[in-house]
Design a protein around this motif. Structure first.
Motif, PDB file in Angstrom:
ATOM      1  N   GLY A  44     -11.670  -9.779   0.592  1.00 30.64           N
ATOM      2  CA  GLY A  44     -11.629  -9.467  -0.819  1.00 30.64           C
ATOM      3  C   GLY A  44     -11.330  -8.025  -1.152  1.00 30.64           C
ATOM      4  N   THR A  45     -10.640  -7.334  -0.261  1.00 29.42           N
ATOM      5  CA  THR A  45     -10.314  -5.931  -0.507  1.00 29.42           C
ATOM      6  C   THR A  45      -9.115  -5.508   0.333  1.00 29.42           C
ATOM      7  OG1 THR A  45     -11.204  -3.671  -0.556  1.00 29.42           O
ATOM      8  CG2 THR A  45     -11.850  -5.054   1.307  1.00 29.42           C
ATOM      9  N   ALA A  46      -8.431  -4.464  -0.103  1.00 35.46           N
ATOM     10  CA  ALA A  46      -7.300  -3.929   0.659  1.00 35.46           C
ATOM     11  C   ALA A  46      -7.824  -3.123   1.845  1.00 35.46           C
ATOM     12  CB  ALA A  46      -6.433  -3.052  -0.235  1.00 35.46           C
ATOM     13  N   LEU A  47      -7.137  -3.249   2.974  1.00 37.05           N
ATOM     14  CA  LEU A  47      -7.521  -2.528   4.182  1.00 37.05           C
ATOM     15  C   LEU A  47      -6.581  -1.359   4.475  1.00 37.05           C
ATOM     16  CD1 LEU A  47      -8.331  -5.619   6.427  1.00 37.05           C
ATOM     17  CD2 LEU A  47      -9.963  -4.142   5.238  1.00 37.05           C
ATOM     18  N   PHE A  48      -5.361  -1.408   3.896  1.00 34.14           N
ATOM     19  CA  PHE A  48      -4.377  -0.351   4.130  1.00 34.14           C
ATOM     20  C   PHE A  48      -3.737   0.052   2.804  1.00 34.14           C
ATOM     21  CE2 PHE A  48      -4.509  -2.734   8.105  1.00 34.14           C
ATOM     22  CZ  PHE A  48      -4.630  -1.714   9.055  1.00 34.14           C
ATOM     23  N   ILE A  49      -3.338   1.302   2.733  1.00 37.64           N
ATOM     24  CA  ILE A  49      -2.507   1.785   1.643  1.00 37.64           C
ATOM     25  C   ILE A  49      -1.308   2.501   2.255  1.00 37.64           C
ATOM     26  CG2 ILE A  49      -4.358   2.013  -0.056  1.00 37.64           C
ATOM     27  CD1 ILE A  49      -4.481   4.994   0.632  1.00 37.64           C
ATOM     28  N   ARG A  50      -0.209   2.541   1.527  1.00 37.95           N
ATOM     29  CA  ARG A  50       0.986   3.207   2.029  1.00 37.95           C
ATOM     30  C   ARG A  50       0.982   4.671   1.613  1.00 37.95           C
ATOM     31  NH1 ARG A  50       4.733  -0.007   4.236  1.00 37.95           N
ATOM     32  NH2 ARG A  50       4.620  -2.260   3.855  1.00 37.95           N
ATOM     33  N   SER A  51       1.419   5.525   2.559  1.00 38.51           N
ATOM     34  CA  SER A  51       1.562   6.947   2.266  1.00 38.51           C
ATOM     35  C   SER A  51       2.906   7.408   2.823  1.00 38.51           C
ATOM     36  CB  SER A  51       0.422   7.745   2.902  1.00 38.51           C
ATOM     37  OG  SER A  51       0.541   7.759   4.314  1.00 38.51           O
ATOM     38  N   ARG A  52       3.237   8.666   2.607  1.00 39.68           N
ATOM     39  CA  ARG A  52       4.508   9.193   3.114  1.00 39.68           C
ATOM     40  C   ARG A  52       4.575   9.144   4.638  1.00 39.68           C
ATOM     41  NH1 ARG A  52       5.786  14.617  -0.526  1.00 39.68           N
ATOM     42  NH2 ARG A  52       6.094  13.536  -2.528  1.00 39.68           N
ATOM     43  N   SER A  53       3.421   9.276   5.289  1.00 45.51           N
ATOM     44  CA  SER A  53       3.400   9.301   6.754  1.00 45.51           C
ATOM     45  C   SER A  53       3.200   7.920   7.378  1.00 45.51           C
ATOM     46  CB  SER A  53       2.292  10.241   7.250  1.00 45.51           C
ATOM     47  OG  SER A  53       1.028   9.830   6.746  1.00 45.51           O
ATOM     48  N   LEU A  55       1.224   3.812   7.056  1.00 49.37           N
ATOM     49  CA  LEU A  55       0.057   3.094   6.542  1.00 49.37           C
ATOM     50  C   LEU A  55      -1.221   3.873   6.846  1.00 49.37           C
ATOM     51  CD1 LEU A  55       1.001  -0.525   7.678  1.00 49.37           C
ATOM     52  CD2 LEU A  55       1.066   0.371   5.347  1.00 49.37           C
ATOM     53  N   GLU A  56      -2.116   3.921   5.870  1.00 46.43           N
ATOM     54  CA  GLU A  56      -3.403   4.589   6.043  1.00 46.43           C
ATOM     55  C   GLU A  56      -4.516   3.585   5.775  1.00 46.43           C
ATOM     56  OE1 GLU A  56      -3.801   7.621   7.025  1.00 46.43           O
ATOM     57  OE2 GLU A  56      -1.865   8.596   6.693  1.00 46.43           O
ATOM     58  N   LEU A  57      -5.603   3.699   6.537  1.00 48.33           N
ATOM     59  CA  LEU A  57      -6.755   2.842   6.297  1.00 48.33           C
ATOM     60  C   LEU A  57      -7.427   3.224   4.985  1.00 48.33           C
ATOM     61  CD1 LEU A  57      -8.358   2.743   9.855  1.00 48.33           C
ATOM     62  CD2 LEU A  57      -7.466   0.767   8.621  1.00 48.33           C
ATOM     63  N   THR A  58      -7.813   2.217   4.214  1.00 45.64           N
ATOM     64  CA  THR A  58      -8.645   2.470   3.044  1.00 45.64           C
ATOM     65  C   THR A  58     -10.082   2.710   3.521  1.00 45.64           C
ATOM     66  OG1 THR A  58      -9.185   0.135   2.783  1.00 45.64           O
ATOM     67  CG2 THR A  58      -7.195   0.935   1.661  1.00 45.64           C
ATOM     68  N   ALA A  59     -10.969   3.024   2.605  1.00 46.42           N
ATOM     69  CA  ALA A  59     -12.378   3.190   2.970  1.00 46.42           C
ATOM     70  C   ALA A  59     -12.924   1.894   3.573  1.00 46.42           C
ATOM     71  CB  ALA A  59     -13.189   3.600   1.743  1.00 46.42           C
ATOM     72  N   ALA A  60     -12.484   0.764   3.025  1.00 39.38           N
ATOM     73  CA  ALA A  60     -12.919  -0.528   3.567  1.00 39.38           C
ATOM     74  C   ALA A  60     -12.366  -0.731   4.974  1.00 39.38           C
ATOM     75  CB  ALA A  60     -12.460  -1.658   2.655  1.00 39.38           C
TER      76      ALA A  60
END
Length: 312
Positions: A44-53, A55-60
């Motif tokens: 029920g939550t995102a595990l990754f977000i996209r950045s310039r470098s 994929l980055e892990l979210t806090a979850a």
């Protein structure tokens, strides 16, 4: 949370890229993306977000990562415990090794293991040091043979199985009378080394750093010790390598060994595996046999036939 999804999640976390993660877990990129979406839907939550470098892990995602590692380790140990109770010594052991170790060291005792324990399915994977550790963490290999960088990871067990001399090699020369043993002379020589990031380059750079002198000029950067030996034999430059890796070229007289000015440099060859409460019987047997096998084989520390006593 299915272990398959957790394994894919950790691969994406390591690589920060769906394409590289897909290569690691041997899936199509679309399958990796689908599995991550399934895991995110389940939680029920995102595990990754996209950045310039990348994929980055979210806090979850950061919160899930240590639990995913532990859950996969427990699943592996559960299978090992069942095998141990059923006294099933047969099983598969996947070995990871540097190319030179696989070609020069493992053949000294691996055939005996296969002969005495033919019920163990042995497989060998060749990779660089960094890839070996990543494969070990991902569970793609059971044990890795490489040189020690001195790094500590509490999740891994490590055993030094031999101490290998590092030697200077130069093009073979009929006369050595004009050669001098001096660090200043070393700095003026051209050298051949492996590329940045390779363990052999790490050993090369550390040796000169420990001697208090800047690393010498490189005539070439190459991908393997075999190529280094051929380039040195052809006169491209000199190099600093583990003796066992060039033993055949020394024996044939294609290159000369030169003494390092000062105490002999050495490198620790280590066997690394994951710590578990219960080791699979086949892996446990392999670890014991490998330790004994390396102890009984002669280390490459005898002076080769074509050694000379000084440096250019």
């Amino acid at each position: 949370m299915h272990p398959r999804l957790l394994k894919t999640f950790l691969a994406v976390a390591r690589n920060r890229n769906f394409t590289r993660a897909a290569e690691e877990v041997h899936l199509a990129q679309s399958s990796v993306s689908d599995q991550i979406q399934s895991l995110e839907a389940e939680l029920g939550t995102a595990l990754f977000i996209r950045s310039r470098s990348g994929l980055e892990l979210t806090a979850a995602g950061e919160a899930l990562k240590p639990y995913a590692e532990e859950l996969l380790a427990i699943a592996y140990e559960a299978r090992a415990a069942v095998e141990a109770v059923s006294a099933a010594a047969a099983g598969k052991v996947t070995i990871g090794a540097l190319e030179t170790i696989a070609s020069m060291k493992l053949p000294q005792w691996l055939p005996t293991l296969r002969r005495d324990h033919h019920d163990i399915d042995l497989r060998v994977t060749i990779a660089g040091s960094g890839d070996l550790l990543r494969k070990l963490e991902a569970g793609e290999i059971d044990v890795a043979f490489c040189f020690d960088r001195g790094e500590v990871d509490e999740r891994l067990a490590k055993r030094v199985i031999s101490t290998e001399p590092l030697i200077l090699i130069t093009p073979s020369a009929p006369e050595a009378s004009s050669k001098t043993s001096d660090l200043a002379a070393l700095a003026s020589m051209n050298f051949v080394a492996t590329e940045d990031g390779c363990i052999y380059r790490h050993l090369f750079d550390k040796a000169f750093e420990a001697a208090g002198t800047a690393a010498p000029k490189l005539a070439a950067e190459v991908g393997s010790i075999g190529t280094i030996a051929r380039l040195v034999a052809a006169g491209t430059g000199s190099s600093l390598v583990p003796r066992f890796a060039v033993a055949d070229a020394l024996h044939r007289g294609e290159i000369d060994e030169m003494p390092w000015p000062g105490p002999m440099r050495t490198a620790s060859l280590v066997m690394i595996w994951r710590r578990r409460r219960v080791q699979p019987p086949a892996l446990k047997l392999f670890l014991a046999f490998a330790s004994a096998g390396f102890a009984s084989t002669r280390s490459a520390d005898a002076r080769p036939r074509h050694a000379v006593s000084s440096l250019l």
